[in-house]
Design a protein around this motif. Structure first.
Motif, short mmCIF file in Angstrom:
data_model
loop_
_atom_site.label_atom_id
_atom_site.label_comp_id
_atom_site.label_asym_id
_atom_site.label_seq_id
_atom_site.Cartn_x
_atom_site.Cartn_y
_atom_site.Cartn_z
N ALA A 89 0.86 -1.18 0.00
CA ALA A 89 0.00 0.00 0.00
C ALA A 89 0.89 1.23 0.00
O ALA A 89 2.11 1.13 0.13
N SER A 90 0.27 2.38 -0.15
CA SER A 90 1.02 3.63 -0.07
C SER A 90 1.60 3.79 1.34
O SER A 90 0.93 3.52 2.34
N GLN A 91 2.86 4.22 1.40
CA GLN A 91 3.56 4.41 2.67
C GLN A 91 4.20 5.80 2.70
O GLN A 91 4.46 6.40 1.66
N GLN A 92 4.47 6.27 3.89
CA GLN A 92 5.18 7.53 4.04
C GLN A 92 6.67 7.25 4.24
O GLN A 92 7.04 6.46 5.10
N ILE A 93 7.50 7.88 3.42
CA ILE A 93 8.95 7.70 3.51
C ILE A 93 9.62 9.04 3.79
O ILE A 93 9.06 10.10 3.50
N THR A 111 5.87 16.35 -2.98
CA THR A 111 4.86 16.99 -2.14
C THR A 111 4.93 16.42 -0.73
O THR A 111 4.88 15.19 -0.57
N PRO A 112 5.03 17.24 0.30
CA PRO A 112 5.06 16.73 1.67
C PRO A 112 3.78 15.97 2.02
O PRO A 112 2.68 16.32 1.57
N ALA A 113 3.93 14.93 2.83
CA ALA A 113 2.77 14.13 3.24
C ALA A 113 1.90 14.89 4.25
O ALA A 113 0.72 14.57 4.40
N HIS A 114 2.49 15.86 4.94
CA HIS A 114 1.77 16.59 5.98
C HIS A 114 1.82 18.08 5.71
O HIS A 114 2.86 18.62 5.31
N ALA A 115 0.71 18.74 5.92
CA ALA A 115 0.68 20.19 5.80
C ALA A 115 1.39 20.82 6.99
O ALA A 115 1.53 20.21 8.05
N GLY A 116 1.84 22.05 6.80
CA GLY A 116 2.49 22.75 7.91
C GLY A 116 3.99 22.55 7.91
O GLY A 116 4.61 22.39 6.85
N ALA A 117 4.57 22.52 9.10
CA ALA A 117 6.02 22.49 9.24
C ALA A 117 6.61 21.19 8.70
O ALA A 117 6.04 20.11 8.86
N THR A 172 7.11 12.09 2.46
CA THR A 172 6.25 12.11 1.29
C THR A 172 5.63 10.73 1.10
O THR A 172 6.10 9.75 1.71
N ASP A 173 4.61 10.63 0.28
CA ASP A 173 3.88 9.38 0.08
C ASP A 173 4.40 8.62 -1.13
O ASP A 173 4.64 9.22 -2.20
#
Length: 264
Positions: A89-93, A111-117, A172-173
């Motif tokens: 599945a999609s993972q965050q690396i 593209t960052p996986a999380h918005a903000g910092a 990122t994802d």
């Protein structure tokens, strides 16, 4: 053609793993470098007489080991040795980008996986080490701050000249086809039926015959490693297993030599 009574063996086996519960084939390894079986038992002796020599031997504690060495790493086999399932599945690396500033901004590669910092952002020294840290600003930019819109970092006007380098750490994802292998503290390697297909050569005719070794219950060992080095041959993957007695019999493993040209 009569199957041989005396034979030699050299070629590495092809190994196939079967699920003990369902009987279904799980994976086949056809790029092994080595495959070997080791048999052992314990023997205690009755001793006596002058010199206390051995008189009778009593054997027990039959054991067997099989060790496969693979030239390649197979996700399914590694998962079997961890006791966990593969997570497809999609993972965050984690990602590290070195960026050049242009017109008070710089763009991330992904593209960052999380918005903000982001995890961390630093000015980069000329020797590649971290310099001053830049911190996240949710609205207006001040000295030592940055904002983030999609993939674009914006900096305080005039603080970083064009061509200055920064380094950004973030997550990122991946896409949905990635495979995640997990080693956890509460899961351990499983047991499987293992079939080894080999070639043997008749000492008289020098003709090759097929041989099949069936290991009814092989417990993968939990001690294994993955080596990584900058020099030398590519890393190999050792797959050590203990041969166990099946619950409904005594045959720990069998070997059948046959002429595959005469199969029904």
């Amino acid at each position: 053609m009569t199957t041989p009574n005396q034979w030699g063996i050299r070629e590495v086996a092809v190994a196939t793993f079967y699920d003990l519960k369902t009987g279904k084939a799980l994976v086949q390894l056809n790029n092994l470098k080595t495959s070997g079986l080791e048999n052992s038992a314990e023997t205690v002796y009755a001793r006596g007489g002058r010199g206390n020599a051995k008189i009778l031997g009593f054997s027990s504690g039959r054991e067997g080991k099989v060790t496969l060495q693979d030239a390649l790493f197979t996700n399914q086999v590694i998962a079997m040795m961890t006791g966990n399932s593969l997570d497809k599945a999609s993972q965050q690396i984690y990602q590290r980008d070195v960026l050049q500033v242009s017109d008070n901004s710089a763009s991330l590669k992904y593209t960052p996986a999380h918005a903000g910092a982001l995890i961390s952002v630093y000015k980069l020294n000329s020797d590649g080490t971290h310099g001053t840290e830049l911190t996240y600003a949710s609205s207006s930019i001040a000295a030592g701050k940055y904002t983030l819109t999609a993939k674009v970092l914006a900096f305080n006007t005039g603080e970083l000249p064009d061509g200055a380098e920064i380094v950004a750490y973030y997550q990122t994802d991946t896409d949905a086809t990635s495979n995640k292998i997990t080693v956890s503290s509460d899961k351990f390697a499983g047991s499987f039926k293992v079939v080894l297909d080999c070639l043997v050569r008749d000492v008289v005719t020098h003709q090759d015959f097929a041989a099949q070794i069936v290991i009814n219950n092989a417990k993968m060992e939990d001690n294994w490693k993955v080596d990584m080095a900058a020099t030398g041959d590519p890393s190999v993957f050792d797959i050590p297993m203990q041969i166990l007695k099946p619950v409904n019999g005594t045959e720990m493993w069998t070997m059948t030599i046959y002429d595959d040209a005469l199969l029904a």
